[in-house]
Write a protein that holds these residues in place. Structure first.
Motif, PDB file in Angstrom:
ATOM      1  N   GLY A 166       0.816  -1.206   0.000  1.00 21.41           N
ATOM      2  CA  GLY A 166       0.000   0.000   0.000  1.00 21.41           C
ATOM      3  C   GLY A 166       0.847   1.250   0.000  1.00 21.41           C
ATOM      4  O   GLY A 166       2.077   1.204   0.046  1.00 21.41           O
ATOM      5  N   PHE A 167       0.153   2.375  -0.051  1.00 15.70           N
ATOM      6  CA  PHE A 167       0.831   3.663  -0.033  1.00 15.70           C
ATOM      7  C   PHE A 167       1.322   3.969   1.372  1.00 15.70           C
ATOM      8  O   PHE A 167       0.678   3.646   2.363  1.00 15.70           O
ATOM      9  CB  PHE A 167      -0.106   4.776  -0.498  1.00 15.70           C
ATOM     10  CG  PHE A 167      -0.376   4.751  -1.965  1.00 15.70           C
ATOM     11  CD1 PHE A 167       0.624   5.078  -2.872  1.00 15.70           C
ATOM     12  CD2 PHE A 167      -1.621   4.404  -2.450  1.00 15.70           C
ATOM     13  CE1 PHE A 167       0.386   5.059  -4.240  1.00 15.70           C
ATOM     14  CE2 PHE A 167      -1.874   4.380  -3.806  1.00 15.70           C
ATOM     15  CZ  PHE A 167      -0.871   4.701  -4.701  1.00 15.70           C
ATOM     16  N   LYS A 168       2.470   4.618   1.421  1.00 18.17           N
ATOM     17  CA  LYS A 168       3.052   5.064   2.681  1.00 18.17           C
ATOM     18  C   LYS A 168       3.396   6.537   2.522  1.00 18.17           C
ATOM     19  O   LYS A 168       4.032   6.932   1.541  1.00 18.17           O
ATOM     20  CB  LYS A 168       4.309   4.264   3.009  1.00 18.17           C
ATOM     21  CG  LYS A 168       4.983   4.707   4.291  1.00 18.17           C
ATOM     22  CD  LYS A 168       6.228   3.888   4.575  1.00 18.17           C
ATOM     23  CE  LYS A 168       6.891   4.388   5.841  1.00 18.17           C
ATOM     24  NZ  LYS A 168       8.163   3.711   6.087  1.00 18.17           N
ATOM     25  N   PHE A 169       2.954   7.353   3.469  1.00 20.71           N
ATOM     26  CA  PHE A 169       3.237   8.777   3.460  1.00 20.71           C
ATOM     27  C   PHE A 169       4.453   9.038   4.327  1.00 20.71           C
ATOM     28  O   PHE A 169       4.416   8.807   5.534  1.00 20.71           O
ATOM     29  CB  PHE A 169       2.043   9.560   4.011  1.00 20.71           C
ATOM     30  CG  PHE A 169       0.859   9.580   3.085  1.00 20.71           C
ATOM     31  CD1 PHE A 169       0.620  10.678   2.278  1.00 20.71           C
ATOM     32  CD2 PHE A 169      -0.009   8.506   3.021  1.00 20.71           C
ATOM     33  CE1 PHE A 169      -0.473  10.705   1.424  1.00 20.71           C
ATOM     34  CE2 PHE A 169      -1.102   8.520   2.181  1.00 20.71           C
ATOM     35  CZ  PHE A 169      -1.340   9.622   1.374  1.00 20.71           C
ATOM     36  N   ASN A 170       5.539   9.485   3.722  1.00 19.90           N
ATOM     37  CA  ASN A 170       6.733   9.895   4.458  1.00 19.90           C
ATOM     38  C   ASN A 170       6.604  11.398   4.668  1.00 19.90           C
ATOM     39  O   ASN A 170       7.025  12.202   3.845  1.00 19.90           O
ATOM     40  CB  ASN A 170       8.000   9.544   3.681  1.00 19.90           C
ATOM     41  CG  ASN A 170       8.140   8.042   3.502  1.00 19.90           C
ATOM     42  OD1 ASN A 170       7.951   7.288   4.443  1.00 19.90           O
ATOM     43  ND2 ASN A 170       8.452   7.613   2.296  1.00 19.90           N
ATOM     44  N   ASN A 171       5.960  11.756   5.795  1.00 21.52           N
ATOM     45  CA  ASN A 171       5.562  13.128   6.057  1.00 21.52           C
ATOM     46  C   ASN A 171       6.438  13.739   7.144  1.00 21.52           C
ATOM     47  O   ASN A 171       6.337  13.358   8.307  1.00 21.52           O
ATOM     48  CB  ASN A 171       4.086  13.153   6.481  1.00 21.52           C
ATOM     49  CG  ASN A 171       3.544  14.536   6.660  1.00 21.52           C
ATOM     50  OD1 ASN A 171       4.274  15.506   6.725  1.00 21.52           O
ATOM     51  ND2 ASN A 171       2.232  14.630   6.754  1.00 21.52           N
ATOM     52  N   PRO A 172       7.283  14.712   6.789  1.00 21.35           N
ATOM     53  CA  PRO A 172       8.150  15.335   7.794  1.00 21.35           C
ATOM     54  C   PRO A 172       7.388  16.195   8.801  1.00 21.35           C
ATOM     55  O   PRO A 172       7.940  16.570   9.835  1.00 21.35           O
ATOM     56  CB  PRO A 172       9.096  16.201   6.953  1.00 21.35           C
ATOM     57  CG  PRO A 172       8.307  16.538   5.741  1.00 21.35           C
ATOM     58  CD  PRO A 172       7.460  15.317   5.469  1.00 21.35           C
ATOM     59  N   ASN A 173       6.138  16.498   8.541  1.00 20.04           N
ATOM     60  CA  ASN A 173       5.330  17.322   9.437  1.00 20.04           C
ATOM     61  C   ASN A 173       4.650  16.516  10.534  1.00 20.04           C
ATOM     62  O   ASN A 173       4.212  17.083  11.532  1.00 20.04           O
ATOM     63  CB  ASN A 173       4.257  18.081   8.643  1.00 20.04           C
ATOM     64  CG  ASN A 173       4.861  18.877   7.522  1.00 20.04           C
ATOM     65  OD1 ASN A 173       5.676  19.753   7.748  1.00 20.04           O
ATOM     66  ND2 ASN A 173       4.505  18.542   6.297  1.00 20.04           N
ATOM     67  N   ALA A 174       4.542  15.212  10.357  1.00 16.76           N
ATOM     68  CA  ALA A 174       3.853  14.369  11.332  1.00 16.76           C
ATOM     69  C   ALA A 174       4.716  14.228  12.584  1.00 16.76           C
ATOM     70  O   ALA A 174       5.849  13.779  12.526  1.00 16.76           O
ATOM     71  CB  ALA A 174       3.551  13.006  10.733  1.00 16.76           C
ATOM     72  N   LYS A 175       4.164  14.620  13.718  1.00 14.79           N
ATOM     73  CA  LYS A 175       4.876  14.537  14.993  1.00 14.79           C
ATOM     74  C   LYS A 175       4.497  13.279  15.768  1.00 14.79           C
ATOM     75  O   LYS A 175       5.213  12.851  16.651  1.00 14.79           O
ATOM     76  CB  LYS A 175       4.574  15.763  15.855  1.00 14.79           C
ATOM     77  CG  LYS A 175       4.915  17.069  15.174  1.00 14.79           C
ATOM     78  CD  LYS A 175       6.391  17.176  14.850  1.00 14.79           C
ATOM     79  CE  LYS A 175       6.703  18.519  14.216  1.00 14.79           C
ATOM     80  NZ  LYS A 175       7.647  18.462  13.154  1.00 14.79           N
ATOM     81  N   ALA A 176       3.344  12.700  15.443  1.00 13.13           N
ATOM     82  CA  ALA A 176       2.876  11.479  16.104  1.00 13.13           C
ATOM     83  C   ALA A 176       1.944  10.743  15.165  1.00 13.13           C
ATOM     84  O   ALA A 176       1.347  11.344  14.271  1.00 13.13           O
ATOM     85  CB  ALA A 176       2.144  11.820  17.402  1.00 13.13           C
ATOM     86  N   ALA A 177       1.848   9.436  15.353  1.00 15.15           N
ATOM     87  CA  ALA A 177       0.936   8.612  14.556  1.00 15.15           C
ATOM     88  C   ALA A 177       0.289   7.587  15.468  1.00 15.15           C
ATOM     89  O   ALA A 177       0.865   7.194  16.484  1.00 15.15           O
ATOM     90  CB  ALA A 177       1.687   7.914  13.425  1.00 15.15           C
ATOM     91  N   CYS A 178      -0.903   7.164  15.111  1.00 16.19           N
ATOM     92  CA  CYS A 178      -1.560   6.142  15.915  1.00 16.19           C
ATOM     93  C   CYS A 178      -0.897   4.790  15.644  1.00 16.19           C
ATOM     94  O   CYS A 178      -0.162   4.625  14.669  1.00 16.19           O
ATOM     95  CB  CYS A 178      -3.052   6.097  15.616  1.00 16.19           C
ATOM     96  SG  CYS A 178      -3.470   5.493  13.980  1.00 16.19           S
ATOM     97  N   GLY A 179      -1.159   3.840  16.485  1.00 18.66           N
ATOM     98  CA  GLY A 179      -0.532   2.525  16.373  1.00 18.66           C
ATOM     99  C   GLY A 179      -0.844   1.798  15.081  1.00 18.66           C
ATOM    100  O   GLY A 179      -0.016   1.069  14.554  1.00 18.66           O
ATOM    101  N   CYS A 180      -2.048   2.005  14.542  1.00 19.54           N
ATOM    102  CA  CYS A 180      -2.425   1.308  13.308  1.00 19.54           C
ATOM    103  C   CYS A 180      -1.922   2.033  12.063  1.00 19.54           C
ATOM    104  O   CYS A 180      -2.014   1.512  10.966  1.00 19.54           O
ATOM    105  CB  CYS A 180      -3.929   1.112  13.246  1.00 19.54           C
ATOM    106  SG  CYS A 180      -4.874   2.634  13.104  1.00 19.54           S
ATOM    107  N   GLY A 181      -1.422   3.267  12.227  1.00 20.61           N
ATOM    108  CA  GLY A 181      -0.880   4.014  11.092  1.00 20.61           C
ATOM    109  C   GLY A 181      -1.917   4.708  10.236  1.00 20.61           C
ATOM    110  O   GLY A 181      -1.602   5.235   9.177  1.00 20.61           O
TER     111      GLY A 181
END
Length: 107
Positions: A87-102
């Motif tokens: 699947g697609f993966k967002f490599n986002n330098p602005n993201a400071k946190a993500a949920c466990g499921c992504g």
């Protein structure tokens, strides 16, 4: 300010557009959702809207609404295979946190 698409993602998008038989490219956006607050929205775009920002990367057109740019600026859209999943993966330098499921992120 930009959005880029990896070579792997570009190949997948081009194959999907060809299989679909039409389409200008992908439309990316950010919406309020998920346990971290924001979620990525991705869909095929058949035409550009007047307000769309347009990016070209690896032969693929990416359309983005201006409100989402603050959250997605500098992001690379990749396509990855991990085991049996892909699947697609967002490599986002602005993201400071993500949920466990992504599925969602916070800035």
């Amino acid at each position: 300010m930009s959005i880029t698409v990896s070579a792997a993602a570009a190949r997948h998008i081009q194959r999907s557009l060809a299989k679909r038989g039409s389409g200008l490219g992908l439309r990316l956006a950010v919406k309020t959702s998920g346990c971290s607050g924001l979620a990525y929205a991705i869909e095929f775009a058949d035409a550009a809207r007047p307000e769309d920002l347009r990016y070209e990367s690896n032969g693929v057109t990416v359309l983005l609404d201006p409100k989402s740019l603050a959250f997605l600026d500098g992001t690379e859209l990749d396509f990855v295979r991990e085991g049996l999943n892909e699947g697609f993966k967002f490599n986002n330098p602005n993201a400071k946190a993500a949920c466990g499921c992504g599925e969602s992120f916070a800035v």
